[in-house]
Design a protein around this motif. Structure first.
Motif, PDB file in Angstrom:
ATOM      1  N   GLN A 106      44.741  29.461  42.039  1.00  0.00           N
ATOM      2  CA  GLN A 106      44.261  29.393  43.409  1.00  0.00           C
ATOM      3  C   GLN A 106      42.874  28.797  43.379  1.00  0.00           C
ATOM      4  OE1 GLN A 106      43.284  33.037  45.301  1.00  0.00           O
ATOM      5  NE2 GLN A 106      44.458  32.531  47.125  1.00  0.00           N
ATOM      6  N   LEU A 107      42.631  27.852  44.260  1.00  0.00           N
ATOM      7  CA  LEU A 107      41.330  27.204  44.240  1.00  0.00           C
ATOM      8  C   LEU A 107      40.271  28.105  44.839  1.00  0.00           C
ATOM      9  CD1 LEU A 107      42.409  23.637  45.338  1.00  0.00           C
ATOM     10  CD2 LEU A 107      41.924  24.484  43.051  1.00  0.00           C
ATOM     11  N   VAL A 108      39.095  28.006  44.290  1.00  0.00           N
ATOM     12  CA  VAL A 108      37.973  28.794  44.796  1.00  0.00           C
ATOM     13  C   VAL A 108      37.469  28.154  46.090  1.00  0.00           C
ATOM     14  CG1 VAL A 108      35.604  29.478  44.293  1.00  0.00           C
ATOM     15  CG2 VAL A 108      37.311  29.462  42.457  1.00  0.00           C
ATOM     16  N   SER A 160      31.726  38.607  42.545  1.00  0.00           N
ATOM     17  CA  SER A 160      31.439  37.477  43.429  1.00  0.00           C
ATOM     18  C   SER A 160      31.911  36.196  42.762  1.00  0.00           C
ATOM     19  CB  SER A 160      29.935  37.392  43.683  1.00  0.00           C
ATOM     20  OG  SER A 160      29.303  36.960  42.491  1.00  0.00           O
ATOM     21  N   LYS A 161      31.975  35.129  43.545  1.00  0.00           N
ATOM     22  CA  LYS A 161      32.475  33.858  43.005  1.00  0.00           C
ATOM     23  C   LYS A 161      31.596  33.388  41.857  1.00  0.00           C
ATOM     24  CE  LYS A 161      34.685  32.388  47.214  1.00  0.00           C
ATOM     25  NZ  LYS A 161      34.144  32.254  48.550  1.00  0.00           N
ATOM     26  N   LEU A 162      30.304  33.501  42.071  1.00  0.00           N
ATOM     27  CA  LEU A 162      29.375  33.015  41.060  1.00  0.00           C
ATOM     28  C   LEU A 162      29.514  33.829  39.770  1.00  0.00           C
ATOM     29  CD1 LEU A 162      27.671  30.671  41.810  1.00  0.00           C
ATOM     30  CD2 LEU A 162      25.691  32.161  41.976  1.00  0.00           C
ATOM     31  N   ARG A 163      29.691  35.139  39.946  1.00  0.00           N
ATOM     32  CA  ARG A 163      29.803  35.993  38.770  1.00  0.00           C
ATOM     33  C   ARG A 163      31.053  35.648  37.986  1.00  0.00           C
ATOM     34  NH1 ARG A 163      29.484  42.293  38.235  1.00  0.00           N
ATOM     35  NH2 ARG A 163      29.373  42.399  35.959  1.00  0.00           N
ATOM     36  N   ALA A 172      39.402  39.362  38.288  1.00  0.00           N
ATOM     37  CA  ALA A 172      37.978  39.617  38.493  1.00  0.00           C
ATOM     38  C   ALA A 172      37.655  39.725  39.973  1.00  0.00           C
ATOM     39  CB  ALA A 172      37.158  38.499  37.853  1.00  0.00           C
ATOM     40  N   GLN A 173      38.265  38.827  40.744  1.00  0.00           N
ATOM     41  CA  GLN A 173      38.022  38.837  42.182  1.00  0.00           C
ATOM     42  C   GLN A 173      38.507  40.140  42.800  1.00  0.00           C
ATOM     43  OE1 GLN A 173      37.773  35.135  44.221  1.00  0.00           O
ATOM     44  NE2 GLN A 173      36.197  35.551  42.725  1.00  0.00           N
ATOM     45  N   ILE A 174      39.695  40.545  42.364  1.00  0.00           N
ATOM     46  CA  ILE A 174      40.256  41.787  42.913  1.00  0.00           C
ATOM     47  C   ILE A 174      39.322  42.951  42.611  1.00  0.00           C
ATOM     48  CG2 ILE A 174      42.131  43.448  42.702  1.00  0.00           C
ATOM     49  CD1 ILE A 174      43.972  41.015  42.163  1.00  0.00           C
ATOM     50  N   LEU A 175      38.731  42.898  41.417  1.00  0.00           N
ATOM     51  CA  LEU A 175      37.839  43.984  41.046  1.00  0.00           C
ATOM     52  C   LEU A 175      36.481  43.866  41.719  1.00  0.00           C
ATOM     53  CD1 LEU A 175      38.723  44.306  37.275  1.00  0.00           C
ATOM     54  CD2 LEU A 175      39.224  45.933  39.085  1.00  0.00           C
TER      55      LEU A 175
END
Lengths: 356, 562
Positions: B294-296, B192-195, B186-189
């Protein structure tokens, strides 16, 4: 492997638990051999009791100090250990009922702080008849005519207060009704002591008007009388009803700042009865302990622990407590309470606005 | 092919199933069954009839207590989710600091009976004498104290602080064992962190969140101590506080059983709901492929989150603990700690003199260990049946395992005595009946946690073992259990602490010579010896702290991680 080590450890623990569990009420099991049985029925009872080995007591009406003293004295005198469990009256009732329900009676003798319980049990064939040798010397109004139970200790009910916060406590009911005092009252539906108190007041010259007056100050109503000292000591209330003389004495000795007011007008009394359970596992030992409680010797011990004697003649005095001649006791009408429980509790709740 | 052939090939599995079913029958079905059957009879023994249930619904006192219980259930669920979920996310998936402290403190939250927490908060926020209340009143110049702990919100507040760890444990365990690759994708795509948090992470652990919510909801329905201390003074009654009176004279076991039934109904409904909602979806994320999550990185916000957690910990553990320590150091309760009222260590020394104390500590410890082991074994067995087999009606096992939650302590005590005091068991008056009680008490939590953990292990791993020729027994021992081991150890510590301080049933089963430490604490409370009671409670808390720290040392920093 780790699993096996763990399993071995568990096995050891199970064995430990087994041996701890079997120990059960760790007291010396058998008594030393007694003197040869004499011809008198009392000596006979003693011999039979000793042969039984122990007596199990569920103490709902005793204070901790009271039951410890009397158990020790009994054991010293007869060599029979007393396996006592100190619980609330409510707990004692639950246990006896559960044991009966399971057909596994473990208890021999009980003490409770609510005579309506033993009155009901006597009718339901839960108790054994047990008249002591000095039965006639026990005050008539506190024992059962047929011999199913007897009060062993009378205690006065008054008003509990926090001695650290209140230096000049009120001395009469009128003063206690003063709106400046926040009163906390135990609910009669949950507390046998409160029920006794309510009934005694309602049947006396105070009548139900007492509660009408009290309710004007919006008192707090708690479930059990245990919550009273908690409220008082935490500052949530000033005066607690009903205060139990023996309990307050006990706490005072332990250094806690509680005191008892004996209102000038009158003081309800509380009777704590004892009874022997039918089909008890140690019937003779139970009988012997019952007799001991009501003997002059036993009564003296109980008086030293904050109770008051039930004997007519040669009643031992209670050191440190006001003598009966200075007091104006009023009594609970137990048959009335038993017959009209629901109605009286409802009336209380209605006047005091207890439930919402 | 035939059923018999199938069974004989899977001897191990079916033997285990049989043994398991028998144990569950004796442990749960028999005692509760006896109680529930009684609910259909009147006090005089006539029936079967629905009279008791009718009374429950029509008598205003009883009905209002039913409504109040539900209010508590919803309120507590709401609050504990607010407290537990962010904390779980913070510890498991972010770079929040102070994780070690949070992990230890959450286990300690229910290391003492809840009535002590209620007492402590009463001392602070009682409407008349509450120290914090009076302080705030002075500070803000108010005409009366701002808070009243004797209210439905007071109960919700205190009890949520006490039970939020249930949500925390289940959710953090699930988050720990989650495969992070989905989040990373999701992050790669570009999310945002919240999303990511709201669309990927939380939905993936929905079973855990639901499981935690069910646990606390039922707890909210059933709790006794806190409403007894904080509710009854203002006439706020719940099913449990009403039920307590049913056991007094004359005992109305049948009415008490009838009161327990709504709780059981709720339990069933919740479990069904859980099943329906989660039924079709795939939640397994431990598929044998490793992935260190991996920690946020929260940047400066991590301090805010840590602060939030710290606040919760302070309120839930710090306040009661400090109050107890304070009270244990005075001679007379209620008076300030000054000059003549300072008792130093006197109260602690007095404990050594009370004969039942050393024995009670040993008995409690022994019972807690054995109870934990038995509860966990049964819980794992049950979880396995529910998650891994296709036996019809296996949800019944879920229900049975959780049913202990629906009965307040005293009801369980009565059920056990009725079932096991007489022939041919004669367990009453021994420690064995305590062991039964503790095991039953531990089943709901043990089951919830192990089921959650098992759900996250894909059956692929076990299937692989079976394909390679391992028997069922071998697979369990060499594949499933090792994978669950760390998780189970973590749960074990929680169960130990929970059993060590169990009060409701212990008070009822208590007989001479079989004291457990929580009962001794309660006895001191009854004798109005609050300072001594506090000293003993502090001592017990210290034991619990040592156990938790020792456990963490043994299994490393993250007990729930596999």
């Amino acid at each position: 492997m780790r699993q096996w080590k763990l399993l071995t450890l568990l096995l050891i623990m199970v064995v430990a638990l087994l041996s701890a569990g079997c120990g059960g009420g760790k007291q010396a099991d058998t008594a030393p051999k007694s003197a040869p049985a004499a011809a008198s029925p009392e000596a006979d009872l003693v011999a039979k009791a000793k042969a039984e080995g122990k007596v199990v007591l569920y103490a709902g009406g005793h204070t901790r100090e009271g039951v410890e003293r009397i158990a020790k004295a009994f054991q010293d005198k007869y060599g029979i250990p007393v396996e006592y469990t100190r619980k609330g009256t409510g707990e004692v009732v639950k246990m006896v009922e559960a044991e009966k329900g399971a057909n596994a009676i473990r208890v021999d003798m009980i003490s409770v702080a609510d005579p309506t319980i033993v009155m009901a049990w006597a009718k339901k064939d839960v108790l054994a008849v047990c008249k002591t040798p000095n039965w006639d010397n026990i005050i008539d109004s506190v024992k059962d005519k047929d011999g199913y139970w007897s009060t062993y200790s009378i205690t006065m009910l008054g008003v509990m207060y926090n001695t650290a916060k209140i230096k000049n406590p009120p001395q009469s009911w009128e003063e206690i009704f003063d709106p400046k005092y926040k009163v906390v009252h135990a609910s009669p539906s949950y507390s046998g002591t409160a029920a006794s108190f309510m009934n005694a007041i309602a049947n006396s010259s105070e009548g139900w008007a007492f509660y009408e007056k009290l309710s004007k100050n919006k008192p707090i109503v708690v479930q059990s009388s245990l919550a009273l000292p908690q409220m008082l000591l935490a500052g949530e209330a000033d005066l607690g009803i009903p205060g139990i003389e023996s309990q307050v004495e006990d706490a005072k000795k332990a250094g806690q700042p509680v005191g008892l007011i004996y209102p000038k007008n009158n003081q309800p009394t509380l009777m704590s009865p004892i009874a022997v359970i039918k089909d008890a596992p140690h019937p003779n030992a139970a009988r012997l302990l019952f007799n001991f409680h009501l003997s002059p010797e036993g009564q003296k011990l109980l008086c030293e622990s904050g109770g008051r004697s039930v004997l007519k003649n040669d009643a031992p005095s209670s050191p440190g407590l006001k003598s009966m001649s200075e007091l104006k006791p009023i009594y609970t009408n137990y048959p009335d309470l038993e017959a009209n429980k629901k109605a009286q509790f409802s009336k209380f709740e209605q006047i005091m606005g207890a439930s919402r | 092919m035939g059923l018999w052939r199938h069974i004989s090939e899977e001897k191990g599995k079916y033997t285990a199933l049989l043994v398991f079913s028998l144990i569950i029958f004796f442990l749960v079905v028999y005692p509760f069954g006896k109680l529930v059957v009684r609910s259909f009879f009147t006090q005089e023994g006539m029936g079967p009839t629905l009279a008791n249930y009718w009374e429950l619904l029509t008598e205003p006192e009883l009905y209002s207590s039913l409504v109040n219980s539900f209010k508590l259930g919803f309120g507590i669920t709401f609050m504990t989710l607010l407290l537990g979920v962010p904390m779980a996310w913070g510890v498991a998936r972010t770079n929040m600091p102070l994780k070690g402290l949070v992990r230890t403190a959450t286990v300690l939250t229910f290391a003492s009976p809840s009535f002590l927490a209620a007492l402590a908060w009463m001392l602070l926020l009682g409407p008349r004498g509450g120290k914090l209340n009076l302080f705030l009143q002075d500070l803000l110049g108010l005409s009366s104290t701002p808070f009243n702990i004797f209210s439905v919100w007071g109960i919700i507040f205190v009890f949520s602080l006490f039970s939020y760890p249930l949500v925390y444990f289940v959710v953090s365990s699930a988050l720990d064992n989650m495969d992070a690759s989905l989040e990373e994708t999701a992050q790669i795509l570009g999310a945002s962190k919240l999303r990511t948090l709201f669309t990927i992470t939380l939905p993936l652990v929905t079973p855990a969140i639901l499981a935690g919510a069910v646990l606390v909801f039922i707890e909210g329905l059933v709790i006794f101590d806190v409403p007894a201390v904080l509710g009854t003074p203002v006439g706020f009654f719940t099913l449990s506080t009403r039920m307590y009176a049913m056991f007094d004279y004359p005992p109305r076991f049948e009415m008490a059983a009838a009161l327990a039934v709504p709780m059981i109904v709720v339990l069933v409904v919740m479990l069904l709901f859980q099943r329906l909602y989660l039924g079709r979806r795939q939640y397994s994320v431990l598929t044998g492929k490793t992935g260190k999550p991996q920690l946020v990185d929260l940047g400066p916000w991590r301090w805010v989150l840590a602060g939030y957690c710290l606040l919760i910990i302070f309120a839930s553990v710090g306040v009661p603990f400090l109050t107890l320590i304070y009270t244990s150091l005075v001679k007379a309760f209620g008076l300030p700690l000054a000059g003549g009222n300072f008792a130093g260590l006197d109260n602690y020394i007095a404990l050594a003199g009370r004969p039942t104390v050393p024995r009670a500590i040993m008995d409690s410890a022994l019972l807690a260990v054995l109870g934990t082991v038995s509860a966990l074994s049964l819980a794992v067995g049950g979880s396995w049946v529910v998650e891994r087999t296709k036996i019809k009606g296996r949800e019944l096992i879920s229900f049975l395992m959780m049913s202990a939650f629906a009965f307040p302590g005293v009801a369980l005590g009565v059920g056990l005595v009725l079932a096991y005091a007489g022939k041919p068991f004669y367990l009453y008056g021994t420690l064995w009946i305590f062991l039964l009680a503790y095991t039953v008490r531990g089943l709901p939590m043990g089951f919830m946690f192990s089921r959650s953990a098992l759900k996250q292990i894909s059956p692929d791993l076990e299937d692989a073992a079976r394909t390679l020729g391992a028997s069922w027994g071998r697979t369990m021992l060499d594949v499933t259990v090792p994978l669950l081991r760390n998780s189970l150890f973590g749960v074990g510590v929680i169960l130990f602490v929970f059993m060590f301080r169990e009060l409701g049933t212990s008070v009822f089963l208590n007989t001479a010579g079989n004291e457990v430490i929580s009962v001794v604490i309660y006895e001191l409370y009854e004798e109005i010896r609050f300072p001594t009671m506090s000293a003993l409670s502090v001592f017990v808390l210290l034991i619990n702290i040592s156990v938790v720290m020792l456990a963490r040392r043994l299994i490393g920093d993250n007990p729930m991680r596999m």
